[in-house]
Write an enzyme that holds these catalytic residues in place. Structure first.
Site, PDB file in Angstrom:
ATOM      1  N   ASP A  56      29.729  88.895  73.139  1.00 35.75           N
ATOM      2  CA  ASP A  56      30.758  89.519  72.301  1.00 35.75           C
ATOM      3  C   ASP A  56      32.053  89.711  73.110  1.00 35.75           C
ATOM      4  O   ASP A  56      32.016  90.273  74.202  1.00 35.75           O
ATOM      5  CB  ASP A  56      30.199  90.888  71.850  1.00 35.75           C
ATOM      6  CG  ASP A  56      31.028  91.556  70.795  1.00 35.75           C
ATOM      7  OD1 ASP A  56      31.663  90.855  69.996  1.00 35.75           O
ATOM      8  OD2 ASP A  56      31.040  92.806  70.771  1.00 35.75           O
ATOM      9  N   HIS A  57      33.154  89.220  72.582  1.00 36.99           N
ATOM     10  CA  HIS A  57      34.483  89.405  73.220  1.00 36.99           C
ATOM     11  C   HIS A  57      34.570  88.845  74.635  1.00 36.99           C
ATOM     12  O   HIS A  57      35.124  89.484  75.525  1.00 36.99           O
ATOM     13  CB  HIS A  57      34.882  90.883  73.233  1.00 36.99           C
ATOM     14  CG  HIS A  57      35.213  91.396  71.877  1.00 36.99           C
ATOM     15  ND1 HIS A  57      36.350  91.043  71.200  1.00 36.99           N
ATOM     16  CD2 HIS A  57      34.526  92.219  71.047  1.00 36.99           C
ATOM     17  CE1 HIS A  57      36.363  91.632  70.021  1.00 36.99           C
ATOM     18  NE2 HIS A  57      35.251  92.344  69.892  1.00 36.99           N
ATOM     19  N   GLY A  98      36.010 101.202  67.663  1.00 29.67           N
ATOM     20  CA  GLY A  98      35.885 102.631  67.970  1.00 29.67           C
ATOM     21  C   GLY A  98      36.133 103.497  66.742  1.00 29.67           C
ATOM     22  O   GLY A  98      36.001 103.039  65.607  1.00 29.67           O
ATOM     23  N   ALA A 125      33.150  97.814  62.776  1.00 21.07           N
ATOM     24  CA  ALA A 125      32.600  98.378  61.529  1.00 21.07           C
ATOM     25  C   ALA A 125      32.113  99.821  61.690  1.00 21.07           C
ATOM     26  O   ALA A 125      31.745 100.448  60.694  1.00 21.07           O
ATOM     27  CB  ALA A 125      31.461  97.505  61.019  1.00 21.07           C
ATOM     28  N   SER A 126      32.141 100.355  62.907  1.00 26.71           N
ATOM     29  CA  SER A 126      31.758 101.771  63.063  1.00 26.71           C
ATOM     30  C   SER A 126      32.798 102.663  62.420  1.00 26.71           C
ATOM     31  O   SER A 126      33.997 102.340  62.438  1.00 26.71           O
ATOM     32  CB  SER A 126      31.667 102.126  64.554  1.00 26.71           C
ATOM     33  OG  SER A 126      30.568 101.490  65.138  1.00 26.71           O
ATOM     34  N   ALA A 169      29.043  98.909  67.177  1.00 26.05           N
ATOM     35  CA  ALA A 169      28.789  99.388  68.546  1.00 26.05           C
ATOM     36  C   ALA A 169      28.859 100.916  68.610  1.00 26.05           C
ATOM     37  O   ALA A 169      27.863 101.597  68.860  1.00 26.05           O
ATOM     38  CB  ALA A 169      29.789  98.768  69.522  1.00 26.05           C
TER      39      ALA A 169
HETATM   40  P1  13P Z   1      32.793  99.323  66.817  1.00 24.46           P
HETATM   41  O1  13P Z   1      32.564  99.931  68.145  1.00 24.46           O
HETATM   42  O2  13P Z   1      33.985  99.871  66.134  1.00 24.46           O
HETATM   43  O3  13P Z   1      31.567  99.356  65.966  1.00 24.46           O
HETATM   44  O4  13P Z   1      33.141  97.778  67.046  1.00 24.46           O
HETATM   45  C1  13P Z   1      32.130  96.913  67.439  1.00 24.46           C
HETATM   46  C2  13P Z   1      32.616  95.527  67.550  1.00 24.46           C
HETATM   47  O5  13P Z   1      33.428  95.052  66.798  1.00 24.46           O
HETATM   48  C3  13P Z   1      32.018  94.713  68.606  1.00 24.46           C
HETATM   49  O6  13P Z   1      32.578  93.445  68.684  1.00 24.46           O
END
Ligand code: 13P
Length: 283
Positions: free
Chosen positions: A81-82, A180, A209-210, A231
């Site tokens: 991821d990223h 976040g 999406a958090s 996350a």
């Molecule tokens: P959040 O921490 O906002 O859920 O983002 C997670 C994310 O996009 C990981 O790539």
């Protein structure tokens, strides 16, 4: 077996649900997401940022995921991821990872294309799927901060050109979510999402999406999002439960004991997110 995300995202796209991509950090959090997804028969993407891979090691992550996947019938992918460093992506693919994100979204459009193309060329030789990002999300991810004035929403026409030029497998779109927690209620640009969806055929990904109300995530899935990244919403309850355990048991020193309430608290959120994604009972 550790899979790519190719087939699981095609299945989700066809049936209009989303595969949850849960960011994990260690064995305990990996066990939680696999156990809950297996119990609910949901496909699963285990996501690891560069600092997680550095912390745990790509070979360890792949080995743990393999052990977990062997005990279930659900499809399981380990996803980078990223990642911004192509060398590190190649190393992780060599260690057995079969899904990756090249995040060159901070670079100018043409450079994003060049970097993404290079990753696609390498990854596809190993049946590894590639996600890229167009536009820029605000917030904090893996200690990288993007502030509001640097946010850029995905342009639908650019997305068409980008997908055609790179042959990328899935695209993360910037439509108003942030990594976040949010200051106010998030506003998602559903008109933009519809426009992007009407122009490109590959699976679309929602980052950040958090802390987004469930109904907004559900609406985004209804409009074509088929991978949802989560996350922060998992980290907070895990950490909170561990903190409470220490408050109630200040002498505690057994990781097996203080990790357990963290795992239990995280389980509930994972279950809830799988329901929001409508991915339960698919396998
Ligand atoms: P959040 O921490 O906002 O859920 O983002 C997670 C994310 O996009 C990981 O790539």
């Amino acid at each position: 077996m550790i899979l790519s995300t190719k087939q699981m995202l095609i299945d989700a796209q066809e049936k209009n649900y989303a595969v949850p991509a849960f960011n994990i950090h260690n064995m305990e959090t990996l066990q939680v997401v696999v156990n809950v997804a297996a119990r609910m028969k949901s496909p699963l993407i285990i996501a690891a940022t560069p600092s997680t891979v550095e912390y745990a090691g790509a070979a360890y992550l792949v080995a743990m995921a393999q052990v977990a996947a062997a005990e279930t019938t659900i499809p399981v992918a380990v996803h980078l991821d990223h990642f911004e460093d192509i060398g590190k992506i190649k190393q992780s693919i060599d260690a057995g990872v079969r899904s990756c994100m090249i995040d060159a979204s901070k670079l100018p459009f043409e450079e994003n294309i060049i970097k993404t193309k290079e990753v696609v060329k390498y990854a596809h030789r190993y049946d590894t799927t590639v996600e890229a990002e167009l536009g820029k999300l605000v917030g904090i991810e893996d200690d990288v901060v993007v502030d509001e004035k640097n946010a850029v929403y995905t342009d639908p026409d650019n997305a068409v050109e980008f997908v055609k030029a790179t042959k990328v497998d899935s695209l993360a779109v910037a439509i108003g979510t942030a990594h976040g927690l949010y200051k106010g209620k998030p506003k998602l640009d559903f008109i933009r999402l519809k426009a992007i969806k009407s122009k490109i055929a590959i699976p679309l990904v929602l980052h950040g999406a958090s802390d987004v109300p469930d109904e907004l995530v559900e609406k985004a899935i209804g409009l074509g999002i088929c991978k949802v990244n989560i996350a922060t919403d998992l980290k907070i309850p895990f950490s909170q439960a561990v903190k409470e355990y220490f408050i109630n048991n200040p002498e505690a020193n057994d990781p097996r004991k203080y990790m357990t309430p963290g795992k239990k608290a995280m389980e509930k959120v994972v279950e809830h997110k799988i329901n929001v994604c409508k991915s339960a009972g698919r396998y």
